[in-house]
Design an enzyme around this catalytic site. Structure first.
Site, PDB file in Angstrom:
ATOM      1  N   GLU A   2       0.841  -1.211   0.000  1.00 27.64           N
ATOM      2  CA  GLU A   2       0.000   0.000   0.000  1.00 27.64           C
ATOM      3  C   GLU A   2       0.871   1.253   0.000  1.00 27.64           C
ATOM      4  O   GLU A   2       2.089   1.177   0.174  1.00 27.64           O
ATOM      5  CB  GLU A   2      -0.898   0.012   1.252  1.00 27.64           C
ATOM      6  N   HIS A   5       0.221   5.784   1.021  1.00 24.55           N
ATOM      7  CA  HIS A   5      -0.691   6.789   1.562  1.00 24.55           C
ATOM      8  C   HIS A   5       0.096   8.053   1.867  1.00 24.55           C
ATOM      9  O   HIS A   5       1.331   8.036   1.856  1.00 24.55           O
ATOM     10  CB  HIS A   5      -1.405   6.270   2.818  1.00 24.55           C
ATOM     11  N   HIS A  10       5.071   6.600   8.091  1.00 19.69           N
ATOM     12  CA  HIS A  10       5.238   5.626   9.177  1.00 19.69           C
ATOM     13  C   HIS A  10       6.633   5.779   9.775  1.00 19.69           C
ATOM     14  O   HIS A  10       7.622   5.876   9.038  1.00 19.69           O
ATOM     15  CB  HIS A  10       5.163   4.186   8.654  1.00 19.69           C
ATOM     16  N   HIS A  53       4.884   0.296   0.179  1.00 13.68           N
ATOM     17  CA  HIS A  53       5.577  -0.454   1.241  1.00 13.68           C
ATOM     18  C   HIS A  53       4.837  -1.750   1.558  1.00 13.68           C
ATOM     19  O   HIS A  53       3.613  -1.835   1.412  1.00 13.68           O
ATOM     20  CB  HIS A  53       5.773   0.397   2.500  1.00 13.68           C
ATOM     21  N   CYS A  98       4.870   1.051  15.239  1.00 14.00           N
ATOM     22  CA  CYS A  98       4.642   1.932  14.092  1.00 14.00           C
ATOM     23  C   CYS A  98       3.878   3.161  14.567  1.00 14.00           C
ATOM     24  O   CYS A  98       2.759   3.050  15.065  1.00 14.00           O
ATOM     25  CB  CYS A  98       3.859   1.201  13.003  1.00 14.00           C
TER      26      CYS A  98
HETATM   27 MN    MN Z   1       1.002   1.696   5.628  1.00 11.92          MN
END
Ligand code: MN
Length: 149
Positions: A63, A65, A69, A103, A117
């Site tokens: 994914e 975004h 992270h 990732h 995370c």
């Molecule tokens: Mn992610």
């Protein structure tokens, strides 16, 4: 519910009062054998700290975004795709996943890969790759061998 500021750690990588949750709703995105615990979530904080565990043979969703992270490996070994490169990870390594960067995590070996995370409390929803984007990722043989979708 205790009002103690301390929530004790137990050897199975669980914490007092913290539920082990589904990583994502089954069928909403491709992944295998990932659990999620939300360790810190507070209206006074602009971030959340989660603990994820990926079992042997498991992998997180491929994914990307807008949110970033900040990751610290807590147990085990793994590999992570970040953009167009695959990196080895071991316990206590730190990993930054920049905005809008593909990732995916995979466990290496028999021990689960566990990692903290940190993310923004307010964040955008993950995007999954289109067939065209997957084809572009697969142009690199190392990436092609790594990704699962
Ligand atoms: Mn992610």
């Amino acid at each position: 519910m205790s009002d103690s500021p301390v929530r004790r750690f137990s050897p199975a990588f669980r914490w007092d009062g913290v539920d082990a949750l589904e990583y994502k709703t089954e069928g909403s995105a491709p992944f295998r054998d990932v659990s999620r615990q939300v360790l810190f979530q507070d209206e006074e904080l602009a971030c959340q700290l989660r603990y994820f565990e990926v079992q042997a043979q498991g992998y997180s969703t491929l994914e990307r975004h807008q949110h970033v992270h900040a990751v610290m490996v807590m147990r085990g070994k793994g590999r992570c795709l970040v953009g167009d490169r695959v990196h080895d990870l071991k316990t206590h390594d730190l990993l930054t996943i920049p905005a809008m960067t593909w990732h995916q995590f995979r466990t290496e070996g028999p021990e689960p890969l566990g990692f903290l995370c940190m993310v923004n409390a307010q964040r955008d929803r993950p995007q999954l790759p289109t067939e065209q984007e997957l084809q572009a990722l697969r142009l690199d043989p190392t990436v092609a061998a790594f990704i699962a979708f």
